[in-house]
Design a protein around this motif. Sequence first.
Motif, PDB file in Angstrom:
ATOM      1  N   VAL A  32      -8.629  -8.284  11.634  1.00 36.97           N
ATOM      2  CA  VAL A  32      -8.906  -6.860  11.823  1.00 36.97           C
ATOM      3  C   VAL A  32      -7.977  -6.010  10.955  1.00 36.97           C
ATOM      4  O   VAL A  32      -8.371  -4.946  10.461  1.00 36.97           O
ATOM      5  N   ILE A  33      -6.746  -6.471  10.719  1.00 45.03           N
ATOM      6  CA  ILE A  33      -5.851  -5.747   9.810  1.00 45.03           C
ATOM      7  C   ILE A  33      -6.441  -5.739   8.404  1.00 45.03           C
ATOM      8  O   ILE A  33      -6.465  -4.703   7.717  1.00 45.03           O
ATOM      9  N   ARG A  34      -6.941  -6.872   7.965  1.00 44.32           N
ATOM     10  CA  ARG A  34      -7.551  -6.950   6.624  1.00 44.32           C
ATOM     11  C   ARG A  34      -8.793  -6.054   6.544  1.00 44.32           C
ATOM     12  O   ARG A  34      -8.999  -5.357   5.548  1.00 44.32           O
ATOM     13  N   ASP A  35      -9.635  -6.098   7.580  1.00 40.89           N
ATOM     14  CA  ASP A  35     -10.870  -5.302   7.569  1.00 40.89           C
ATOM     15  C   ASP A  35     -10.566  -3.802   7.526  1.00 40.89           C
ATOM     16  O   ASP A  35     -11.185  -3.054   6.758  1.00 40.89           O
ATOM     17  N   VAL A  36      -9.642  -3.369   8.375  1.00 36.21           N
ATOM     18  CA  VAL A  36      -9.303  -1.935   8.410  1.00 36.21           C
ATOM     19  C   VAL A  36      -8.646  -1.518   7.094  1.00 36.21           C
ATOM     20  O   VAL A  36      -8.930  -0.428   6.563  1.00 36.21           O
ATOM     21  N   GLY A  37      -7.783  -2.372   6.546  1.00 37.20           N
ATOM     22  CA  GLY A  37      -7.153  -2.066   5.261  1.00 37.20           C
ATOM     23  C   GLY A  37      -8.170  -1.863   4.159  1.00 37.20           C
ATOM     24  O   GLY A  37      -8.027  -0.972   3.315  1.00 37.20           O
ATOM     25  N   ARG A  38      -9.230  -2.697   4.163  1.00 40.77           N
ATOM     26  CA  ARG A  38     -10.290  -2.538   3.149  1.00 40.77           C
ATOM     27  C   ARG A  38     -11.013  -1.219   3.322  1.00 40.77           C
ATOM     28  O   ARG A  38     -11.277  -0.496   2.360  1.00 40.77           O
ATOM     29  N   VAL A  39     -11.348  -0.884   4.585  1.00 35.90           N
ATOM     30  CA  VAL A  39     -12.063   0.367   4.875  1.00 35.90           C
ATOM     31  C   VAL A  39     -11.225   1.578   4.453  1.00 35.90           C
ATOM     32  O   VAL A  39     -11.760   2.565   3.924  1.00 35.90           O
ATOM     33  N   LEU A  40      -9.921   1.502   4.656  1.00 33.29           N
ATOM     34  CA  LEU A  40      -9.030   2.610   4.298  1.00 33.29           C
ATOM     35  C   LEU A  40      -8.688   2.622   2.815  1.00 33.29           C
ATOM     36  O   LEU A  40      -7.938   3.493   2.345  1.00 33.29           O
ATOM     37  N   ASP A  41      -9.208   1.629   2.069  1.00 32.91           N
ATOM     38  CA  ASP A  41      -8.993   1.525   0.621  1.00 32.91           C
ATOM     39  C   ASP A  41      -7.513   1.425   0.273  1.00 32.91           C
ATOM     40  O   ASP A  41      -7.042   1.998  -0.719  1.00 32.91           O
ATOM     41  N   MET A  42      -6.765   0.694   1.101  1.00 26.25           N
ATOM     42  CA  MET A  42      -5.353   0.439   0.822  1.00 26.25           C
ATOM     43  C   MET A  42      -5.237  -0.694  -0.192  1.00 26.25           C
ATOM     44  O   MET A  42      -6.134  -1.534  -0.296  1.00 26.25           O
ATOM     45  N   PRO A  43      -4.145  -0.763  -0.965  1.00 23.72           N
ATOM     46  CA  PRO A  43      -3.973  -1.845  -1.942  1.00 23.72           C
ATOM     47  C   PRO A  43      -4.060  -3.220  -1.266  1.00 23.72           C
ATOM     48  O   PRO A  43      -3.444  -3.438  -0.217  1.00 23.72           O
ATOM     49  N   TYR A  44      -4.808  -4.119  -1.893  1.00 25.96           N
ATOM     50  CA  TYR A  44      -5.029  -5.434  -1.289  1.00 25.96           C
ATOM     51  C   TYR A  44      -3.718  -6.168  -1.029  1.00 25.96           C
ATOM     52  O   TYR A  44      -3.518  -6.754   0.035  1.00 25.96           O
ATOM     53  N   ALA A  45      -2.815  -6.130  -2.007  1.00 32.01           N
ATOM     54  CA  ALA A  45      -1.555  -6.871  -1.870  1.00 32.01           C
ATOM     55  C   ALA A  45      -0.752  -6.379  -0.673  1.00 32.01           C
ATOM     56  O   ALA A  45      -0.137  -7.175   0.052  1.00 32.01           O
ATOM     57  N   GLN A  46      -0.767  -5.059  -0.461  1.00 34.36           N
ATOM     58  CA  GLN A  46      -0.015  -4.499   0.666  1.00 34.36           C
ATOM     59  C   GLN A  46      -0.615  -4.954   1.991  1.00 34.36           C
ATOM     60  O   GLN A  46       0.111  -5.397   2.899  1.00 34.36           O
ATOM     61  N   VAL A  47      -1.943  -4.858   2.104  1.00 33.49           N
ATOM     62  CA  VAL A  47      -2.621  -5.252   3.349  1.00 33.49           C
ATOM     63  C   VAL A  47      -2.452  -6.749   3.587  1.00 33.49           C
ATOM     64  O   VAL A  47      -2.204  -7.196   4.711  1.00 33.49           O
ATOM     65  N   ASP A  48      -2.551  -7.527   2.519  1.00 30.17           N
ATOM     66  CA  ASP A  48      -2.398  -8.979   2.630  1.00 30.17           C
ATOM     67  C   ASP A  48      -1.008  -9.346   3.157  1.00 30.17           C
ATOM     68  O   ASP A  48      -0.872 -10.221   4.019  1.00 30.17           O
ATOM     69  N   SER A  49       0.016  -8.665   2.663  1.00 31.44           N
ATOM     70  CA  SER A  49       1.380  -8.973   3.113  1.00 31.44           C
ATOM     71  C   SER A  49       1.576  -8.598   4.579  1.00 31.44           C
ATOM     72  O   SER A  49       2.246  -9.312   5.326  1.00 31.44           O
ATOM     73  N   ASP A  58       1.521   4.844   6.190  1.00 35.56           N
ATOM     74  CA  ASP A  58       0.194   4.255   5.967  1.00 35.56           C
ATOM     75  C   ASP A  58       0.034   2.946   6.743  1.00 35.56           C
ATOM     76  O   ASP A  58      -1.047   2.646   7.282  1.00 35.56           O
ATOM     77  N   VAL A  59       1.112   2.164   6.840  1.00 35.66           N
ATOM     78  CA  VAL A  59       1.070   0.929   7.628  1.00 35.66           C
ATOM     79  C   VAL A  59       0.967   1.256   9.116  1.00 35.66           C
ATOM     80  O   VAL A  59       0.253   0.577   9.868  1.00 35.66           O
ATOM     81  N   HIS A  60       1.646   2.310   9.541  1.00 35.32           N
ATOM     82  CA  HIS A  60       1.576   2.758  10.940  1.00 35.32           C
ATOM     83  C   HIS A  60       0.123   3.086  11.312  1.00 35.32           C
ATOM     84  O   HIS A  60      -0.387   2.666  12.362  1.00 35.32           O
ATOM     85  N   HIS A  61      -0.548   3.840  10.423  1.00 36.99           N
ATOM     86  CA  HIS A  61      -1.953   4.214  10.674  1.00 36.99           C
ATOM     87  C   HIS A  61      -2.845   2.976  10.659  1.00 36.99           C
ATOM     88  O   HIS A  61      -3.732   2.828  11.507  1.00 36.99           O
ATOM     89  N   LEU A  62      -2.610   2.081   9.706  1.00 34.85           N
ATOM     90  CA  LEU A  62      -3.388   0.839   9.606  1.00 34.85           C
ATOM     91  C   LEU A  62      -3.293   0.027  10.894  1.00 34.85           C
ATOM     92  O   LEU A  62      -4.320  -0.391  11.460  1.00 34.85           O
ATOM     93  N   ILE A  63      -2.077  -0.178  11.376  1.00 32.32           N
ATOM     94  CA  ILE A  63      -1.883  -1.017  12.562  1.00 32.32           C
ATOM     95  C   ILE A  63      -2.400  -0.328  13.819  1.00 32.32           C
ATOM     96  O   ILE A  63      -3.011  -0.975  14.684  1.00 32.32           O
ATOM     97  N   ASP A  64      -2.199   0.976  13.932  1.00 32.07           N
ATOM     98  CA  ASP A  64      -2.729   1.702  15.100  1.00 32.07           C
ATOM     99  C   ASP A  64      -4.245   1.562  15.189  1.00 32.07           C
ATOM    100  O   ASP A  64      -4.803   1.330  16.270  1.00 32.07           O
ATOM    101  N   MET A  65      -4.920   1.709  14.047  1.00 33.00           N
ATOM    102  CA  MET A  65      -6.387   1.581  14.046  1.00 33.00           C
ATOM    103  C   MET A  65      -6.802   0.143  14.325  1.00 33.00           C
ATOM    104  O   MET A  65      -7.745  -0.118  15.098  1.00 33.00           O
ATOM    105  N   ALA A  66      -6.093  -0.814  13.731  1.00 30.93           N
ATOM    106  CA  ALA A  66      -6.421  -2.221  13.943  1.00 30.93           C
ATOM    107  C   ALA A  66      -6.250  -2.611  15.407  1.00 30.93           C
ATOM    108  O   ALA A  66      -7.069  -3.365  15.965  1.00 30.93           O
ATOM    109  N   LYS A  67      -5.209  -2.098  16.057  1.00 28.72           N
ATOM    110  CA  LYS A  67      -4.971  -2.405  17.474  1.00 28.72           C
ATOM    111  C   LYS A  67      -6.100  -1.897  18.354  1.00 28.72           C
ATOM    112  O   LYS A  67      -6.464  -2.521  19.352  1.00 28.72           O
TER     113      LYS A  67
END
Length: 520
Positions: free
Chosen positions: A339-356, A392-401
């Motif tokens: 779900v972190i990867r999916d939300v990161g893609r939707v938010l158009d965040m850099p792949y490397a950042q979301v992957d890490s 941006d990571v805070h928003h990513l994780i909040d949405m993923a949760k």
Amino acid sequence: LKLVSDAWCKGRYIHPRINFEMIKEHHEGLICLSACLGGEVLQNLLKDDYEAAKETAQRYKDLFGDDYYIELQDHGIEEQKRTNPPLIKLAKELDIKMVITNDSHYLKREDADMHDTLLCMQTNSDKDDPNRFHFPNNEFYVKTAEQLRDAFKWMDSETFDSCIQNTVDIAEKCHLMLELGKSPLPDYKVPAGHTIDSYLEYLVYEGCKKRYGEISPELKERVDYEIGVIEQMGFAAYFLITWDFIHYARSNGIEVGPGRGSAAGSIVAYTLGITLLDPIKYDLLFERFLNPERVSMPDIDVDFGFERRQEVIDYVVRKYGKDCVVQIVTFGTLAARGVIRDVGRVLDMPYAQVDSIAKMVPAKIPNVKLVTIDKAMEVNPELKKAYDEQPDVHHLIDMAKRLEGLPRHTSMHAAGVVISQKDVSEYVPLSRAQDGTIVTQFVMTTLEELGLLKMDFLGLRTLTVINNAVKNVKKNYGISLDMQKIDYNDQKVLDSLGTGRTDGVFQLESGGMKGFMKEL
């Protein structure tokens, strides 16, 4: 149940569909609303065809009588503002009661962003794509009467109160009792002169003679006790059904496992050939398997050779009928990393950042059954630090949760099959899997609560490997091996297991078990 099942299994074209003829056949006891903008009545009004809308509404009123309602919605959409006046006029002309509803795709107004993110995931879109599918506003949540009053402030109070009261009337009409745990077992046809109970007793005592020769008083006491519990709990048919398909498999050279789990404690299962482990010799307890004080359906997992498992299922389908034998659905969920990867893609965040970030979620946590994002942040300070310090990571994780744990897709259970007395759609709704196989829409635990007979036809590659090994030994060395008559105390085998070289040995293949075998 019938309409939902038919929509998926008979009427499906891209989406599940039903037609008026299906509704007519199964309308008794149902309440019908005229639906949202996608409904037949509204579609005609959107085409400015008032007479066609009126004719459609009359057709449903003729079928459902007082259980048909004209549905009014106002989400601030222009098409609803245009069609609500003629809809009210139509209801009054045809003397059809009206009800105010709100199309609800999420629970609260603040869930709109979460729902929009989920839509992006489902449609493979980015949030910032202006041409993607999205809802027109954030009004599609479960509203209170006060919130609906505000949405319908253009309506006079008397009409509004009447429409809201009709929601209460509909709720009070909805009265369905499901008897859990009482679905009848399939009809097992016994030979003439036998009942279900007497045939079970006959087979058990015939099996006793084959297994033990002379039946001692102690053995008879144990057998009679188990049969008494089985019959008292109404499970004689269960044992006959299980015996029957295992007997078929063994008679046709299909590999069958020796039995596993608590069923190995039953002498009835052993004498029937359902299991191949002697519970008397190994001092196994029947009460772990069946207990009159804790009434639940027996659960015998049966292993078949992986390559021929389907032949056994096909036999069961032929015996009980294809409408009475259905495979079981499972739901894949949005797990922490995914779900972190999916939300990161939707938010158009850099792949490397979301992957890490996703890789900071451990695959396993000691003593934790399910790894969640919250659990991951507890055990990984690096992930917690990124969450606290990077907006941006805070928003990513909040949405993923918020999306974590939601169903992602359906698939077919690897082993579970329902066998029922009547068409399975009499008890649960059905669907059609991607490959066309009919499956239940309820998961295994719900089916068990309903009391339906659920069997696990497990495909085990190890059995196929053993069978092939036996054939190769015979072919290459002329030695016929009987795997039911091997020496469990062969010192060379025990010494070999103690080396930890146990690849391909069922249940002893993992790193932990290899280490344990060495220590042992």
